[in-house]
Design a protein around this motif. Structure first.
Motif, PDB file in Angstrom:
ATOM      1  N   VAL A  83     -16.795   9.893  -5.685  1.00 28.53           N
ATOM      2  CA  VAL A  83     -16.098  10.369  -4.486  1.00 28.53           C
ATOM      3  C   VAL A  83     -15.901   9.225  -3.502  1.00 28.53           C
ATOM      4  CG1 VAL A  83     -16.869  12.754  -4.707  1.00 28.53           C
ATOM      5  CG2 VAL A  83     -18.261  11.125  -3.417  1.00 28.53           C
ATOM      6  N   HIS A  84     -16.307   8.020  -3.886  1.00 30.49           N
ATOM      7  CA  HIS A  84     -16.119   6.852  -3.040  1.00 30.49           C
ATOM      8  C   HIS A  84     -14.719   6.287  -3.243  1.00 30.49           C
ATOM      9  CE1 HIS A  84     -20.343   6.985  -2.090  1.00 30.49           C
ATOM     10  NE2 HIS A  84     -20.636   6.999  -3.385  1.00 30.49           N
ATOM     11  N   THR A  85     -14.197   5.634  -2.222  1.00 31.16           N
ATOM     12  CA  THR A  85     -12.844   5.086  -2.308  1.00 31.16           C
ATOM     13  C   THR A  85     -12.757   4.001  -3.378  1.00 31.16           C
ATOM     14  OG1 THR A  85     -13.290   3.459  -0.580  1.00 31.16           O
ATOM     15  CG2 THR A  85     -12.332   5.555   0.117  1.00 31.16           C
ATOM     16  N   VAL A  86     -11.571   3.879  -3.948  1.00 29.14           N
ATOM     17  CA  VAL A  86     -11.277   2.839  -4.933  1.00 29.14           C
ATOM     18  C   VAL A  86     -10.075   2.063  -4.416  1.00 29.14           C
ATOM     19  CG1 VAL A  86     -10.571   2.339  -7.303  1.00 29.14           C
ATOM     20  CG2 VAL A  86     -12.145   4.224  -6.844  1.00 29.14           C
ATOM     21  N   ARG A  87     -10.224   0.733  -4.376  1.00 34.01           N
ATOM     22  CA  ARG A  87      -9.126  -0.129  -3.931  1.00 34.01           C
ATOM     23  C   ARG A  87      -8.395  -0.690  -5.141  1.00 34.01           C
ATOM     24  NH1 ARG A  87      -9.099  -1.887   1.316  1.00 34.01           N
ATOM     25  NH2 ARG A  87      -8.176  -3.878   0.727  1.00 34.01           N
ATOM     26  N   TYR A  88      -7.094  -0.503  -5.154  1.00 34.71           N
ATOM     27  CA  TYR A  88      -6.233  -1.056  -6.194  1.00 34.71           C
ATOM     28  C   TYR A  88      -5.438  -2.187  -5.553  1.00 34.71           C
ATOM     29  CZ  TYR A  88      -7.219   3.234  -8.801  1.00 34.71           C
ATOM     30  OH  TYR A  88      -7.829   4.263  -9.454  1.00 34.71           O
ATOM     31  N   CYS A  89      -5.845  -3.408  -5.824  1.00 42.53           N
ATOM     32  CA  CYS A  89      -5.231  -4.580  -5.198  1.00 42.53           C
ATOM     33  C   CYS A  89      -4.416  -5.351  -6.229  1.00 42.53           C
ATOM     34  CB  CYS A  89      -6.304  -5.472  -4.594  1.00 42.53           C
ATOM     35  SG  CYS A  89      -7.286  -4.646  -3.321  1.00 42.53           S
ATOM     36  N   PRO A  90      -3.105  -5.245  -6.154  1.00 38.87           N
ATOM     37  CA  PRO A  90      -2.256  -5.937  -7.119  1.00 38.87           C
ATOM     38  C   PRO A  90      -2.232  -7.441  -6.860  1.00 38.87           C
ATOM     39  CG  PRO A  90      -0.915  -4.872  -5.465  1.00 38.87           C
ATOM     40  CD  PRO A  90      -2.331  -4.483  -5.185  1.00 38.87           C
ATOM     41  N   LYS A  91      -2.048  -8.210  -7.935  1.00 36.49           N
ATOM     42  CA  LYS A  91      -1.922  -9.665  -7.802  1.00 36.49           C
ATOM     43  C   LYS A  91      -0.522 -10.052  -7.338  1.00 36.49           C
ATOM     44  CE  LYS A  91      -5.418 -10.903 -11.195  1.00 36.49           C
ATOM     45  NZ  LYS A  91      -5.694 -11.598 -12.468  1.00 36.49           N
ATOM     46  N   GLU A  92       0.385  -9.105  -7.387  1.00 32.51           N
ATOM     47  CA  GLU A  92       1.747  -9.308  -6.917  1.00 32.51           C
ATOM     48  C   GLU A  92       2.143  -8.083  -6.105  1.00 32.51           C
ATOM     49  OE1 GLU A  92       4.303  -7.997 -10.741  1.00 32.51           O
ATOM     50  OE2 GLU A  92       2.980  -9.718 -11.027  1.00 32.51           O
ATOM     51  N   PRO A  93       3.057  -8.234  -5.160  1.00 34.51           N
ATOM     52  CA  PRO A  93       3.407  -7.092  -4.294  1.00 34.51           C
ATOM     53  C   PRO A  93       3.965  -5.907  -5.071  1.00 34.51           C
ATOM     54  CG  PRO A  93       4.352  -9.140  -3.459  1.00 34.51           C
ATOM     55  CD  PRO A  93       3.788  -9.437  -4.816  1.00 34.51           C
ATOM     56  N   LEU A  94       3.540  -4.727  -4.663  1.00 35.95           N
ATOM     57  CA  LEU A  94       4.091  -3.492  -5.226  1.00 35.95           C
ATOM     58  C   LEU A  94       5.335  -3.110  -4.439  1.00 35.95           C
ATOM     59  CD1 LEU A  94       0.900  -1.301  -5.702  1.00 35.95           C
ATOM     60  CD2 LEU A  94       2.353  -2.237  -7.488  1.00 35.95           C
ATOM     61  N   PRO A  95       6.293  -2.467  -5.072  1.00 37.45           N
ATOM     62  CA  PRO A  95       7.478  -2.018  -4.340  1.00 37.45           C
ATOM     63  C   PRO A  95       7.196  -0.801  -3.473  1.00 37.45           C
ATOM     64  CG  PRO A  95       7.599  -1.319  -6.617  1.00 37.45           C
ATOM     65  CD  PRO A  95       6.368  -2.179  -6.494  1.00 37.45           C
ATOM     66  N   LEU A  96       5.963  -0.328  -3.450  1.00 33.52           N
ATOM     67  CA  LEU A  96       5.606   0.902  -2.745  1.00 33.52           C
ATOM     68  C   LEU A  96       5.755   0.844  -1.240  1.00 33.52           C
ATOM     69  CD1 LEU A  96       2.273   1.823  -4.537  1.00 33.52           C
ATOM     70  CD2 LEU A  96       4.494   2.850  -4.878  1.00 33.52           C
ATOM     71  N   GLU A  97       5.326  -0.252  -0.658  1.00 35.54           N
ATOM     72  CA  GLU A  97       5.212  -0.291   0.792  1.00 35.54           C
ATOM     73  C   GLU A  97       6.532  -0.525   1.507  1.00 35.54           C
ATOM     74  OE1 GLU A  97       1.458  -2.284   2.073  1.00 35.54           O
ATOM     75  OE2 GLU A  97       1.495  -2.932  -0.007  1.00 35.54           O
ATOM     76  N   VAL A  98       7.597  -0.743   0.759  1.00 26.43           N
ATOM     77  CA  VAL A  98       8.861  -1.116   1.357  1.00 26.43           C
ATOM     78  C   VAL A  98       9.483  -0.003   2.187  1.00 26.43           C
ATOM     79  CG1 VAL A  98      11.179  -1.941   0.858  1.00 26.43           C
ATOM     80  CG2 VAL A  98       9.256  -2.751  -0.496  1.00 26.43           C
ATOM     81  N   SER A  99       9.619   1.175   1.605  1.00 29.07           N
ATOM     82  CA  SER A  99      10.287   2.238   2.351  1.00 29.07           C
ATOM     83  C   SER A  99       9.796   3.606   1.905  1.00 29.07           C
ATOM     84  CB  SER A  99      11.803   2.152   2.143  1.00 29.07           C
ATOM     85  OG  SER A  99      12.108   2.390   0.795  1.00 29.07           O
ATOM     86  N   GLY A 100       9.959   4.554   2.801  1.00 26.80           N
ATOM     87  CA  GLY A 100       9.592   5.925   2.484  1.00 26.80           C
ATOM     88  C   GLY A 100       8.101   6.181   2.602  1.00 26.80           C
ATOM     89  N   THR A 101       7.752   7.444   2.475  1.00 21.52           N
ATOM     90  CA  THR A 101       6.359   7.848   2.491  1.00 21.52           C
ATOM     91  C   THR A 101       5.941   8.096   1.057  1.00 21.52           C
ATOM     92  OG1 THR A 101       6.630   8.899   4.640  1.00 21.52           O
ATOM     93  CG2 THR A 101       4.757   9.617   3.322  1.00 21.52           C
TER      94      THR A 101
END
Length: 132
Positions: A83-101
């Motif tokens: 139940v503890h948080t898990v961090r997924y840290c990509p070595k290259e930028p994900l397209p996720l943060e660019v736009s939208g929710t």
């Protein structure tokens, strides 16, 4: 690309002998069956059945991130159930943060990002989709 393969009995949580489903009845209430059902629904709704698959390298050997097209990103790990948080840290930028929710299509929870990493609330699989 193509059709996902689920080994016969996985949805019934068979671990040893694969009993015939027609003798025992087909249980559609197991968590695994419901997860597979939801994943197929997401695949259909997001129209990613033929979308390109891209593996995204991460900083941790215990995590795996892959994308299907530009609208779906999947986060899984081989960590113990937690139940503890898990961090997924990509070595290259994900397209996720660019736009939208972005939110998890399985739980409906909105995605949280910190310092370029997706922070999952626990170790369960997450399927992020862009919500308009």
């Amino acid at each position: 690309k193509g059709v996902p393969i689920i080994y016969y009995g996985t949805e019934e949580l068979f671990t040893e002998v694969r009993s015939s489903l027609w003798d025992k009845g087909y249980n559609t209430t197991t968590e695994t069956y419901q997860l597979i059902k939801n994943l197929n629904l997401i695949r259909k709704e997001q129209d990613v059945a033929l979308a390109d698959l891209r593996i995204v390298p991460t900083e941790s050997e215990g995590t795996l991130v892959f994308t299907r097209g530009e609208r779906v990103t999947v986060f899984v790990n081989n960590l113990e159930c937690s139940v503890h948080t898990v961090r997924y840290c990509p070595k290259e930028p994900l397209p996720l943060e660019v736009s939208g929710t972005w939110s998890d299509a399985i739980s409906g929870e909105e995605a949280t990002f910190e310092d370029g990493c997706y922070v999952a609330p626990d170790s369960f699989p997450r399927v992020l989709v862009r919500r308009q």
